[in-house]
Enzyme design. Structure first.
Site, PDB file in Angstrom:
ATOM      1  N   ASP A 186      45.380  34.875  32.856  1.00  0.00           N
ATOM      2  CA  ASP A 186      44.564  36.093  32.071  1.00  0.00           C
ATOM      3  C   ASP A 186      45.191  35.792  30.506  1.00  0.00           C
ATOM      4  O   ASP A 186      45.077  36.802  30.071  1.00  0.00           O
ATOM      5  CB  ASP A 186      44.682  37.423  32.812  1.00  0.00           C
ATOM      6  CG  ASP A 186      44.420  37.564  34.207  1.00  0.00           C
ATOM      7  OD1 ASP A 186      43.379  37.060  34.522  1.00  0.00           O
ATOM      8  OD2 ASP A 186      44.972  38.152  34.844  1.00  0.00           O
ATOM      9  N   GLU A 187      45.477  34.672  30.113  1.00  0.00           N
ATOM     10  CA  GLU A 187      46.089  34.515  28.780  1.00  0.00           C
ATOM     11  C   GLU A 187      44.979  34.477  27.918  1.00  0.00           C
ATOM     12  O   GLU A 187      45.043  34.571  26.552  1.00  0.00           O
ATOM     13  CB  GLU A 187      47.099  33.103  28.833  1.00  0.00           C
ATOM     14  CG  GLU A 187      48.218  33.221  29.669  1.00  0.00           C
ATOM     15  CD  GLU A 187      48.160  32.738  30.805  1.00  0.00           C
ATOM     16  OE1 GLU A 187      46.942  32.378  31.206  1.00  0.00           O
ATOM     17  OE2 GLU A 187      49.062  32.598  31.631  1.00  0.00           O
ATOM     18  N   LYS A 237      42.626  31.382  28.411  1.00  0.00           N
ATOM     19  CA  LYS A 237      42.335  30.055  28.496  1.00  0.00           C
ATOM     20  C   LYS A 237      41.030  29.551  28.265  1.00  0.00           C
ATOM     21  O   LYS A 237      40.683  28.753  27.188  1.00  0.00           O
ATOM     22  CB  LYS A 237      42.728  29.356  29.733  1.00  0.00           C
ATOM     23  CG  LYS A 237      44.378  29.802  30.165  1.00  0.00           C
ATOM     24  CD  LYS A 237      44.723  29.112  31.488  1.00  0.00           C
ATOM     25  CE  LYS A 237      44.043  29.837  32.589  1.00  0.00           C
ATOM     26  NZ  LYS A 237      44.822  31.420  32.611  1.00  0.00           N
ATOM     27  N   GLY A 296      39.243  33.855  36.387  1.00  0.00           N
ATOM     28  CA  GLY A 296      38.131  34.312  35.887  1.00  0.00           C
ATOM     29  C   GLY A 296      38.064  34.028  34.435  1.00  0.00           C
ATOM     30  O   GLY A 296      38.902  34.544  33.758  1.00  0.00           O
ATOM     31  N   HIS A 297      37.346  33.215  33.872  1.00  0.00           N
ATOM     32  CA  HIS A 297      37.509  33.076  32.323  1.00  0.00           C
ATOM     33  C   HIS A 297      36.342  33.640  31.643  1.00  0.00           C
ATOM     34  O   HIS A 297      35.212  33.683  32.066  1.00  0.00           O
ATOM     35  CB  HIS A 297      37.231  31.668  32.243  1.00  0.00           C
ATOM     36  CG  HIS A 297      38.387  30.760  32.856  1.00  0.00           C
ATOM     37  ND1 HIS A 297      38.752  29.368  32.815  1.00  0.00           N
ATOM     38  CD2 HIS A 297      39.638  31.387  32.944  1.00  0.00           C
ATOM     39  CE1 HIS A 297      39.924  29.038  33.413  1.00  0.00           C
ATOM     40  NE2 HIS A 297      40.678  30.346  33.628  1.00  0.00           N
ATOM     41  N   GLN A 356      44.687  29.984  36.413  1.00  0.00           N
ATOM     42  CA  GLN A 356      45.909  31.146  36.622  1.00  0.00           C
ATOM     43  C   GLN A 356      47.086  30.666  35.569  1.00  0.00           C
ATOM     44  O   GLN A 356      46.758  30.497  34.311  1.00  0.00           O
ATOM     45  CB  GLN A 356      46.690  30.743  38.200  1.00  0.00           C
ATOM     46  CG  GLN A 356      45.868  31.412  39.130  1.00  0.00           C
ATOM     47  CD  GLN A 356      44.735  30.472  39.409  1.00  0.00           C
ATOM     48  OE1 GLN A 356      44.724  29.431  39.910  1.00  0.00           O
ATOM     49  NE2 GLN A 356      43.539  30.867  39.605  1.00  0.00           N
ATOM     50  N   THR A 360      38.491  40.967  39.886  1.00  0.00           N
ATOM     51  CA  THR A 360      38.882  41.923  40.851  1.00  0.00           C
ATOM     52  C   THR A 360      38.628  43.350  40.012  1.00  0.00           C
ATOM     53  O   THR A 360      38.312  44.240  40.916  1.00  0.00           O
ATOM     54  CB  THR A 360      40.266  42.000  41.298  1.00  0.00           C
ATOM     55  OG1 THR A 360      40.925  41.909  40.186  1.00  0.00           O
ATOM     56  CG2 THR A 360      40.372  40.520  42.350  1.00  0.00           C
TER      57      THR A 360
HETATM   58  P1  IMP Z   1      45.635  34.396  45.014  1.00  0.00           P
HETATM   59  O1  IMP Z   1      45.337  33.220  44.073  1.00  0.00           O
HETATM   60  O2  IMP Z   1      44.073  35.320  45.491  1.00  0.00           O
HETATM   61  O3  IMP Z   1      46.018  34.087  46.400  1.00  0.00           O
HETATM   62  O4  IMP Z   1      46.548  35.708  44.674  1.00  0.00           O
HETATM   63  C1  IMP Z   1      47.962  35.247  44.341  1.00  0.00           C
HETATM   64  C2  IMP Z   1      48.491  35.942  43.263  1.00  0.00           C
HETATM   65  O5  IMP Z   1      48.022  35.311  42.222  1.00  0.00           O
HETATM   66  C3  IMP Z   1      48.167  37.496  43.089  1.00  0.00           C
HETATM   67  O6  IMP Z   1      49.122  37.917  42.442  1.00  0.00           O
HETATM   68  C4  IMP Z   1      46.909  37.509  42.110  1.00  0.00           C
HETATM   69  O7  IMP Z   1      46.675  38.487  41.326  1.00  0.00           O
HETATM   70  C5  IMP Z   1      47.409  36.260  41.146  1.00  0.00           C
HETATM   71  N1  IMP Z   1      46.120  35.480  40.707  1.00  0.00           N
HETATM   72  C6  IMP Z   1      45.401  34.493  41.265  1.00  0.00           C
HETATM   73  N2  IMP Z   1      44.688  34.090  40.206  1.00  0.00           N
HETATM   74  C7  IMP Z   1      44.736  34.767  39.238  1.00  0.00           C
HETATM   75  C8  IMP Z   1      44.149  34.666  37.859  1.00  0.00           C
HETATM   76  O8  IMP Z   1      43.114  33.754  37.697  1.00  0.00           O
HETATM   77  N3  IMP Z   1      44.683  35.452  37.031  1.00  0.00           N
HETATM   78  C9  IMP Z   1      45.619  36.378  37.115  1.00  0.00           C
HETATM   79  N4  IMP Z   1      46.358  36.528  38.379  1.00  0.00           N
HETATM   80  C10 IMP Z   1      46.004  35.634  39.362  1.00  0.00           C
END
Ligand code: IMP
Length: 424
Positions: free
Chosen positions: A13-14, A16, A40-41, A224, A305
Site C-alpha cells: 500500500d505504498e 506503487k 490493490g492498486h 505487496q 478489503t
Molecule cells: P495474504 O496475502 O492475503 O495471504 O495476506 C497475508 C498478509 O499480507 C496479511 O497481513 C495481509 O494484510 C497482507 N497483504 C497481502 N496483500 C497486501 C497488499 O497488497 N497490501 C497490504 N497488505 C497486504
C-alpha cells in the site's frame, strides 16, 4: 536492455500503482511477477478512479501489453471482472494486450474458503490475510497439485484436474468443520472461464525475452511490499509469495538482463494491514490524523478489503535494510502532503539496544528511537517544484535520502497523476 523493477519497500500500500503508471508512459510491457488479487492498486486519472487487483497498472496506456507472470496466482473470476470494468471504461482488453503465463496458478473458491477456515483455526495467532485464497493457492503450487493457466487449454483434462483438486479440498475443509463445496458447479463455472481466458494464455517468458533482447522497455510491477516477503519479511506475518525485486526474474521467467533499475516506493509514514510486529505504530491522535476518516479516496483503508490500516511513523531502519536487500537504486516517496499541518514529524532511526536489525528478527518488544523534525503547514497538493516545498518538508526528505544513502527522485503530493514532484 534495462529491466525497470518497481517494488514497495514497506508492508504494501505504498502507492506503487501510480508509479507503475508514470513509468509506463513509454513502456511496451508491464508485467506482474507475484501475488494475486490480494494486491490493490488505485489509480486516479483525471476524474476516473481505476482499482486494479490483477492487471498491471500500466495497462491504462494504449501502447502497453500487460503480462500476468508465472509467479502469480490468479482468480479467473476477479480477472474477468477487471477486464470487463476496463473495457467499460474504454480501455480495450484483448489477447493482444494482455497475456497470462502458462505457469501461473489459478485460485478457486476452495482456496478462498480454506483461507478463511485456516485463519479461523489460528484464532489469536491469525495472520490477518486478505481472504483471497492466496496462501492455499501457493500451498497447492508447492505441493505440486495446483491447477495452472496452461491447463485451461485442454478443457477435458482441465475439468478432471480441477475436480480432483476440489475434491481434495473438500476433504481438507472437513478437518476444519467447514461445509463442502459443490464441485460440479465450480467445474462448470471454471470451464466457462477457461473458454474465455484461453486465448490470453501464452509463453510470457519467451515474449519478455524477445522484448528485452529487442531493447524494449519492460516494467516489472511488484505487488505487496518487501516486508511482506515470505523469506525476508516479518514471518509468519507475511504473504505467501516473494515480493522482493530479485523475484522479478523468477516470477517472470527471464534471465538477469543487461541492467536492472529498481525504484523503491515508500510512503512517508508506515502502514500495515493484518497482524504482525510494527515498531513505530501509533495509537494516539496522530494515528487518526494519518489514517483519515475514510471520507477521502486516499485515506488509509484497504483497497482490497476496506480494513482500516494500522499507521505509524516512517521506519528508516527497516527501509535501509529493504533498500540493501532489493538493490534499490532510487526512492519515490508518496503522500508527503498528508504530513502537512503536524507540529512535529518523526522518523525511526534506531532501535534501543540493537545495533543492526532485520525484518526477520523484528518483534513486539523492540523500542524505536526517533529523530524529530519540525512540522510544516499548508496544502502541498498544488506544489510541483522541489524548491516550492516548505523548507521543513525538504529537510524531512533530505534526511531520508541521507540516512538511506539513496536518492529520492520522485515525491507525490496527491493522488492525481499530475500531483508529483520530479527532482531529476
Ligand atoms: P495474504 O496475502 O492475503 O495471504 O495476506 C497475508 C498478509 O499480507 C496479511 O497481513 C495481509 O494484510 C497482507 N497483504 C497481502 N496483500 C497486501 C497488499 O497488497 N497490501 C497490504 N497488505 C497486504
Amino acid at each position: 536492455m534495462t529491466l525497470q523493477i518497481i517494488i514497495g519497500t514497506q508492508w504494501g500500500d505504498e502507492g506503487k500503482g501510480r508509479f507503475v503508471d508514470l513509468l509506463s508512459a513509454d513502456a511496451q510491457y508491464v508485467a506482474r511477477y507475484s501475488g494475486g488479487d490480494n494486491a490493490g492498486h488505485t489509480l486516479r486519472i483525471q476524474d476516473h478512479v481505476y482499482k486494479l487487483h490483477l492487471i498491471p497498472s500500466g495497462i491504462i496506456y494504449p501502447q502497453t501489453t500487460g503480462i500476468l507472470g508465472n509467479g502469480m496466482v490468479i482468480n479467473p473470476r476477479v480477472l474477468l471482472r477487471e477486464m470487463d470494468e476496463l473495457n467499460a471504461a474504454g480501455i480495450k482488453i484483448s489477447p493482444d494486450r494482455l497475456k497470462i503465463s502458462y505457469a501461473a496458478h489459478l485460485i478457486t473458491p476452495a482456496h478462498q474458503v480454506l483461507d478463511a477456515a485456516r485463519e479461523m483455526h489460528l484464532g489469536k495467532s491469525k495472520i490477518g490475510t486478505t481472504g483471497r485464497g492466496i496462501g492455499p493457492a501457493y500451498t497447492d503450487k508447492a505441493r505440486r497439485v495446483g491447477v495452472r493457466a496452461l491447463d485451461m487449454l485442454d478443457l477435458a483434462s482441465f475439468s478432471e484436474k480441477l475436480k480432483q483438486n476440489l475434491e481434495q479440498k473438500n476433504e481438507e475443509l472437513k478437518l476444519y468443520g467447514a461445509e463442502a463445496l459443490d464441485v460440479a458447479s465450480i467445474v462448470d463455472e471454471f470451464r466457462r472461464f477457461a473458454e474465455t481466458l484461453s486465448p490470453y494464455v501464452a509463453d510470457t517468458s519467451a515474449i519478455l525475452y524477445d522484448a528485452l533482447k529487442a531493447g524494449k522497455k519492460v516494467i516489472a510491477e511488484g505487488a505487496q511490499g518487501a516486508l511482506l516477503d515470505i523469506d525476508f519479511g516479518t514471518y509468519p506475518y507475511v504473504t505467501s509469495s516473494s515480493c522482493v525485486a530479485g523475484n522479478a526474474m523468477v516470477g517472470l521467467g527471464i534471465g538477469v538482463p543487461g541492467s536492472i533499475h529498481t525504484t523503491g516506493i515508500t510512503k512517508v509514514f508506515q502502514t500495515r494491514v493484518g497482524e504482525g510486529p510494527f515498531p513505530t505504530e501509533l495509537f494516539d491522535e496522530t494515528s487518526h490524523f494519518l489514517r483519515g476518516d475514510g471520507s477521502k479516496q486516499w485515506d488509509e483503508f484497504g483497497t482490497t478489503t476496506g480494513r482500516p490500516r494500522r499507521v505509524g511513523w516512517l521506519d528508516a531502519v527497516l527501509l535501509k535494510k529493504v533498500i540493501q536487500m532489493n538493490g534499490v537504486n532510487e526512492l519515490a516517496l508518496t503522500k508527503l502532503d498528508v504530513l502537512s499541518n503536524l507540529l512535529e514529524v518523526k522518523i525511526c532511526t534506531a532501535y534501543q539496544g540493537v545495533s543492526s536489525i532485520s525484518p526477520l528478527v523484528l518483534n513486539d518488544a523492540i523500542q524505536p528511537q526517533y529523530r524529530s523534525f519540525k512540522g510544516w503547514s499548508g496544502d502541498l497538493m498544488g506544489v510541483r517544484q522541489w524548491e516550492d516545498l516548505p523548507a521543513e518538508a525538504r529537510d524531512y526528505v533530505l534526511f531520508i535520502e541521507e540516512y538511506c544513502q539513496t536518492p529520492v527522485r520522485y515525491i507525490s503530493v496527491g493522488p492525481e497523476r499530475s500531483q508529483l514532484i520530479k527532482r531529476f
